[in-house]
Design an enzyme around this catalytic site. Structure first.
Site, PDB file in Angstrom:
ATOM      1  CB  SER A 125      -0.867  -0.034   1.261  1.00 34.39           C
ATOM      2  OG  SER A 125      -1.497   1.205   1.457  1.00 34.39           O
ATOM      3  CE1 TYR A 150      -4.300  -3.080   5.613  1.00 32.59           C
ATOM      4  CE2 TYR A 150      -3.676  -0.800   5.211  1.00 32.59           C
ATOM      5  CZ  TYR A 150      -4.001  -2.052   4.733  1.00 32.59           C
ATOM      6  OH  TYR A 150      -3.999  -2.278   3.366  1.00 32.59           O
ATOM      7  CE  LYS A 154      -1.601  -4.595   3.363  1.00 29.32           C
ATOM      8  NZ  LYS A 154      -1.824  -5.938   2.808  1.00 29.32           N
TER       9      LYS A 154
HETATM   10  P1  NAD Z   1     -11.170  -7.280   0.941  1.00 32.61           P
HETATM   11  O1  NAD Z   1     -11.437  -7.323   2.399  1.00 32.61           O
HETATM   12  O2  NAD Z   1     -12.286  -6.984   0.027  1.00 32.61           O
HETATM   13  O3  NAD Z   1     -10.520  -8.673   0.479  1.00 32.61           O
HETATM   14  C1  NAD Z   1      -9.726  -9.470   1.345  1.00 32.61           C
HETATM   15  C2  NAD Z   1     -10.259 -10.896   1.259  1.00 32.61           C
HETATM   16  O4  NAD Z   1      -9.450 -11.726   2.087  1.00 32.61           O
HETATM   17  C3  NAD Z   1     -11.699 -11.025   1.770  1.00 32.61           C
HETATM   18  O5  NAD Z   1     -12.443 -11.778   0.829  1.00 32.61           O
HETATM   19  C4  NAD Z   1     -11.549 -11.788   3.089  1.00 32.61           C
HETATM   20  O6  NAD Z   1     -12.659 -12.611   3.340  1.00 32.61           O
HETATM   21  C5  NAD Z   1     -10.271 -12.572   2.856  1.00 32.61           C
HETATM   22  N1  NAD Z   1      -9.526 -12.915   4.067  1.00 32.61           N
HETATM   23  C6  NAD Z   1      -9.162 -12.087   5.075  1.00 32.61           C
HETATM   24  N2  NAD Z   1      -8.487 -12.782   6.014  1.00 32.61           N
HETATM   25  C7  NAD Z   1      -8.394 -14.059   5.579  1.00 32.61           C
HETATM   26  C8  NAD Z   1      -7.817 -15.251   6.106  1.00 32.61           C
HETATM   27  N3  NAD Z   1      -7.212 -15.267   7.294  1.00 32.61           N
HETATM   28  N4  NAD Z   1      -7.914 -16.396   5.394  1.00 32.61           N
HETATM   29  C9  NAD Z   1      -8.550 -16.406   4.198  1.00 32.61           C
HETATM   30  N5  NAD Z   1      -9.119 -15.319   3.656  1.00 32.61           N
HETATM   31  C10 NAD Z   1      -9.040 -14.160   4.339  1.00 32.61           C
HETATM   32  O7  NAD Z   1      -9.952  -6.274   0.714  1.00 32.61           O
HETATM   33  P2  NAD Z   1      -9.386  -5.640  -0.626  1.00 32.61           P
HETATM   34  O8  NAD Z   1      -9.763  -4.213  -0.650  1.00 32.61           O
HETATM   35  O9  NAD Z   1      -9.711  -6.495  -1.769  1.00 32.61           O
HETATM   36  O10 NAD Z   1      -7.837  -5.695  -0.334  1.00 32.61           O
HETATM   37  C11 NAD Z   1      -7.026  -6.769  -0.780  1.00 32.61           C
HETATM   38  C12 NAD Z   1      -5.598  -6.537  -0.319  1.00 32.61           C
HETATM   39  O11 NAD Z   1      -5.141  -5.294  -0.819  1.00 32.61           O
HETATM   40  C13 NAD Z   1      -5.413  -6.479   1.187  1.00 32.61           C
HETATM   41  O12 NAD Z   1      -4.188  -7.087   1.503  1.00 32.61           O
HETATM   42  C14 NAD Z   1      -5.356  -4.993   1.470  1.00 32.61           C
HETATM   43  O13 NAD Z   1      -4.631  -4.720   2.627  1.00 32.61           O
HETATM   44  C15 NAD Z   1      -4.630  -4.510   0.243  1.00 32.61           C
HETATM   45  N6  NAD Z   1      -4.875  -3.084  -0.062  1.00 32.61           N
HETATM   46  C16 NAD Z   1      -6.153  -2.646  -0.205  1.00 32.61           C
HETATM   47  C17 NAD Z   1      -6.386  -1.303  -0.477  1.00 32.61           C
HETATM   48  C18 NAD Z   1      -7.794  -0.770  -0.593  1.00 32.61           C
HETATM   49  O14 NAD Z   1      -7.972   0.447  -0.491  1.00 32.61           O
HETATM   50  N7  NAD Z   1      -8.811  -1.603  -0.816  1.00 32.61           N
HETATM   51  C19 NAD Z   1      -5.308  -0.435  -0.641  1.00 32.61           C
HETATM   52  C20 NAD Z   1      -4.007  -0.932  -0.509  1.00 32.61           C
HETATM   53  C21 NAD Z   1      -3.799  -2.267  -0.225  1.00 32.61           C
HETATM   54  C1  WQD Z   2      -9.523   9.490   0.821  1.00 30.99           C
HETATM   55  C2  WQD Z   2      -9.715  10.975   1.084  1.00 30.99           C
HETATM   56  C3  WQD Z   2     -10.101  11.523   3.397  1.00 30.99           C
HETATM   57  C4  WQD Z   2     -13.958   9.494   3.738  1.00 30.99           C
HETATM   58  C5  WQD Z   2      -7.013   4.511   3.066  1.00 30.99           C
HETATM   59  C6  WQD Z   2      -6.013   3.782   3.893  1.00 30.99           C
HETATM   60  C7  WQD Z   2      -4.860   3.347   3.057  1.00 30.99           C
HETATM   61  C8  WQD Z   2      -5.334   2.565   1.840  1.00 30.99           C
HETATM   62  C9  WQD Z   2      -6.455   3.239   1.122  1.00 30.99           C
HETATM   63  C10 WQD Z   2      -5.148   0.220   2.280  1.00 30.99           C
HETATM   64  C11 WQD Z   2      -8.993  11.447   2.344  1.00 30.99           C
HETATM   65  C12 WQD Z   2     -11.303  11.852   2.548  1.00 30.99           C
HETATM   66  C13 WQD Z   2     -12.764   9.998   3.247  1.00 30.99           C
HETATM   67  C14 WQD Z   2     -14.988  10.408   4.094  1.00 30.99           C
HETATM   68  C15 WQD Z   2     -13.574  12.240   3.420  1.00 30.99           C
HETATM   69  N1  WQD Z   2      -5.842   1.279   2.193  1.00 30.99           N
HETATM   70  N2  WQD Z   2     -12.577  11.338   3.094  1.00 30.99           N
HETATM   71  N3  WQD Z   2     -14.756  11.737   3.909  1.00 30.99           N
HETATM   72  O1  WQD Z   2      -7.256   7.627   3.698  1.00 30.99           O
HETATM   73  O2  WQD Z   2      -6.223   7.814   1.397  1.00 30.99           O
HETATM   74  O3  WQD Z   2      -6.392   5.621   2.469  1.00 30.99           O
HETATM   75  O4  WQD Z   2      -7.456   3.636   2.030  1.00 30.99           O
HETATM   76  O5  WQD Z   2      -3.966   0.060   2.230  1.00 30.99           O
HETATM   77  O6  WQD Z   2      -4.020   2.571   3.856  1.00 30.99           O
HETATM   78  O7  WQD Z   2      -5.552   4.641   4.917  1.00 30.99           O
HETATM   79  O8  WQD Z   2      -8.451   6.707   1.640  1.00 30.99           O
HETATM   80  O9  WQD Z   2     -10.790   6.696   0.908  1.00 30.99           O
HETATM   81  O10 WQD Z   2     -10.289   6.754   3.386  1.00 30.99           O
HETATM   82  O11 WQD Z   2      -9.837   8.761   1.995  1.00 30.99           O
HETATM   83  O12 WQD Z   2     -13.425  13.437   3.292  1.00 30.99           O
HETATM   84  O13 WQD Z   2     -16.059  10.016   4.565  1.00 30.99           O
HETATM   85  O14 WQD Z   2     -11.113  11.222   1.311  1.00 30.99           O
HETATM   86  O15 WQD Z   2      -9.888  12.503   4.355  1.00 30.99           O
HETATM   87  O16 WQD Z   2      -8.528  12.729   2.095  1.00 30.99           O
HETATM   88  P1  WQD Z   2      -7.045   7.060   2.370  1.00 30.99           P
HETATM   89  P2  WQD Z   2      -9.925   7.156   2.015  1.00 30.99           P
END
Ligand code: NAD
Ligand code: WQD
Length: 338
Positions: A125, A150, A154
Site C-alpha cells: 500500500s 494496519y 504492510k
Molecule cells: P477485501 O477485504 O475486500 O478482500 C480481502 C479478502 O481476504 C476477503 O475476501 C476476506 O474474506 C479474505 N480474508 C481475510 N483474512 C483471511 C484469512 N485469514 N484467510 C482467508 N481469507 C481471508 O480487501 P481488498 O480491498 O480487496 O484488499 C485486498 C488486499 O489489498 C489487502 O491485503 C489490502 O490490505 C490490500 N490493499 C487494499 C487497499 C484498498 O484500499 N482496498 C489499498 C491498498 C492495499
Molecule cells: C480518501 C480521502 C479523506 C472518507 C485509506 C487507507 C490506506 C489505503 C487506502 C489500504 C482522504 C477523505 C474519506 C470520508 C472524506 N488502504 N474522506 N470523507 O485515507 O487515502 O487511504 O485507504 O492500504 O491505507 O488509509 O483513503 O478513501 O479513506 O480517503 O473526506 O467520509 O477522502 O480525508 O482525504 P485514504 P480514504
C-alpha cells in the site's frame, strides 16, 4: 498455469481473478469469507464464463495451509490479497491485524520457499510512504513510521518477503504498492462490498447518493492544497487488476531484475476530495449532500504515484479516467441496492 489467489473473493482479488481467467490462467481461490461472500463466484462466472475453484480456508490455520500445498503441489504462483484492511479497526484490535496480515504471509512463504521455482505477489500500500517529502512518490522514497497497525503490517510484510527472498533464490516476489483503488467491473457483476459504515471516500459517496447515508463529511478544507482538501491518486480497480497480471507475467517469464521488486500502482494523477465529488456529481447526474467537517486524524495532505517504473518495467499503464471509475462505482451501487 495454476495460480493461487488468496482473498480472491474480496474486492481487489475478485477483479484480479477475472483478469487471470481472461488470460487463461487456471485459478484456485482460498478465502475464509470474513469480508466477502461466496456469491462473488457467480459474478466472476457471469463475466468470464468460467468458474474458478474455490476452497473456504482460513490462512491463519497453519496446518490447513500446509495441507493445501500438499494437495496442490502444482501451484507455484501465489497472489496474496487475504488480509484485514480497516485502518481504524487495526488501532482497536492490533493483535488481530498482526496475526491475520503477518501469520498468513509467513505460512504461505514457508510453503513457497522449498519449491524449485515460485512466484509471489503481495498487496502492499502507498500507506508505507506516509506523507512523502516529494510528489509524485517514487518507489525509492523512504518509508515513514506507520500511522496504524494496519500500515505497519504492510511495511513489516514487505520486509519479511525481502529477507526471505535474500536467502531463497528460487522465490521471486513483487510487492505492489496500491494507491487508492476505486470503481467496479463495468458489468457491475462484481465490486466493493464494504461491511457497515464505509471508511473510504468513494463508497461513502455512492451510499450517500443512493440514500443510505444522509450526508458525506469532507474531512477538512484547510490543507495546503489548491481547494484545501486532501489529494489522492484514485485508480480504477480494473487497471489495478491488470497490473497484477503484468507483474505475474514478469515473474513467470523471468523478466524481473531482482528476486524482490516493488512497484507503485497508481494513475500518477492527484485529485482532491472536492474534485472527486464534482466528478461524481457530473457522471451520476446527482447533487451530493456533503458538509465540511474537521480533519480526520492520521490523514496526510497529498499522495500520488510516480508510475514511471511500473510503466517501463511492467509495461503497464492505467487507462481509465477518474470519471469512468466513479461511474462504474455508481453503477455497482445502483445494482446492489436494486
Ligand atoms: P477485501 O477485504 O475486500 O478482500 C480481502 C479478502 O481476504 C476477503 O475476501 C476476506 O474474506 C479474505 N480474508 C481475510 N483474512 C483471511 C484469512 N485469514 N484467510 C482467508 N481469507 C481471508 O480487501 P481488498 O480491498 O480487496 O484488499 C485486498 C488486499 O489489498 C489487502 O491485503 C489490502 O490490505 C490490500 N490493499 C487494499 C487497499 C484498498 O484500499 N482496498 C489499498 C491498498 C492495499
Ligand atoms: C480518501 C480521502 C479523506 C472518507 C485509506 C487507507 C490506506 C489505503 C487506502 C489500504 C482522504 C477523505 C474519506 C470520508 C472524506 N488502504 N474522506 N470523507 O485515507 O487515502 O487511504 O485507504 O492500504 O491505507 O488509509 O483513503 O478513501 O479513506 O480517503 O473526506 O467520509 O477522502 O480525508 O482525504 P485514504 P480514504
Amino acid at each position: 498455469m495454476k495460480i493461487l489467489v488468496t482473498g480472491g473473493l474480496g474486492y481487489i482479488g475478485s477483479h484480479v481473478v477475472v483478469e487471470l481467467l481472461n488470460e487463461n490462467f487456471e485459478v484456485v481461490i482460498l478465502d475464509n469469507l470474513s469480508n466477502s461472500s461466496e456469491n462473488v463466484l457467480d459474478g466472476i462466472t457471469a463475466i468470464t464464463h468460467k468458474k474458478p475453484e474455490f476452497i473456504k480456508l482460513d490462512l491463519r490455520e497453519k496446518s490447513a495451509v500446509q495441507d493445501f500445498f500438499k494437495k496442490y503441489s502444482d501451484v507455484s504462483g501465489v497472489i496474496h490479497f487475504a488480509a484485514s484492511k480497516a485502518v481504524g479497526e487495526s488501532v482497536e484490535l492490533p493483535l488481530l491485524y498482526y496475526e491475520n496480515n503477518l501469520n498468513t504471509l509467513i505460512y504461505l512463504l514457508s510453503q513457497l520457499k522449498d519449491k524449485n521455482n515460485a512466484q509471489f505477489i503481495f498487496s502492499s500500500s502507498c500507506t508505507v510512504y506516509g506523507q512523502a517529502d516529494e510528489l509524485p512518490i517514487t518507489e525509492s522514497a523512504p518509508t515513514k513510521p506507520a500511522e496504524s497497525p494496519y500500515g505497519n503490517t504492510k511495511q513489516i510484510g514487505e520486509e519479511i518477503i525481502k529477507d526471505i527472498c535474500k536467502v531463497t533464490p528460487n522465490l521471486n516476489a513483487i510487492a505492489l504498492r496500491y494507491f487508492n483503488p476505486i470503481g467496479a467491473h463495468e458489468s457491475a457483476e462484481i465490486g466493493e462490498l464494504p461491511l457497515g459504515v464505509p471508511q473510504n471516500l468513494v463508497p461513502y459517496i455512492t451510499q450517500t447518493a443512493i440514500g443510505m447515508r444522509e450526508e458525506l463529511s469532507v474531512f477538512g478544507d484547510d490543507y495546503p492544497t489548491e481547494d484545501g482538501t486532501c489529494i489522492r491518486d484514485y485508480i480504477h480497480v480494473v487497471d489495478l487488476a491488470k497490473a497484477h497480471v503484468a507483474a505475474l507475467k514478469r515473474l513467470v517469464n523471468a523478466k524481473n531484475k531482482d528476486n524482490f521488486e516493488v512497484f507503485n500502482i497508481g494513475t500518477g494523477k492527484g485529485s482532491s476530495v472536492l474534485e472527486v465529488i464534482t466528478a461524481f456529481e457530473k457522471v451520476s447526474n446527482t447533487k451530493l449532500n456533503y458538509k465540511i467537517v474537521d480533519r480526520r486524524e492520521g490523514d496526510i495532505t497529498a499522495a500520488y504515484a510516480d508510475t514511471h517504473k511500473a510503466n517501463t518495467e511492467l509495461g503497464w499503464k492505467s487507462i481509465y479516467s477518474l470519471e469512468k471509475a466513479l461511474l462504474s462505482s455508481w453503477k455497482w451501487e445502483q445494482k446492489i441496492r436494486s
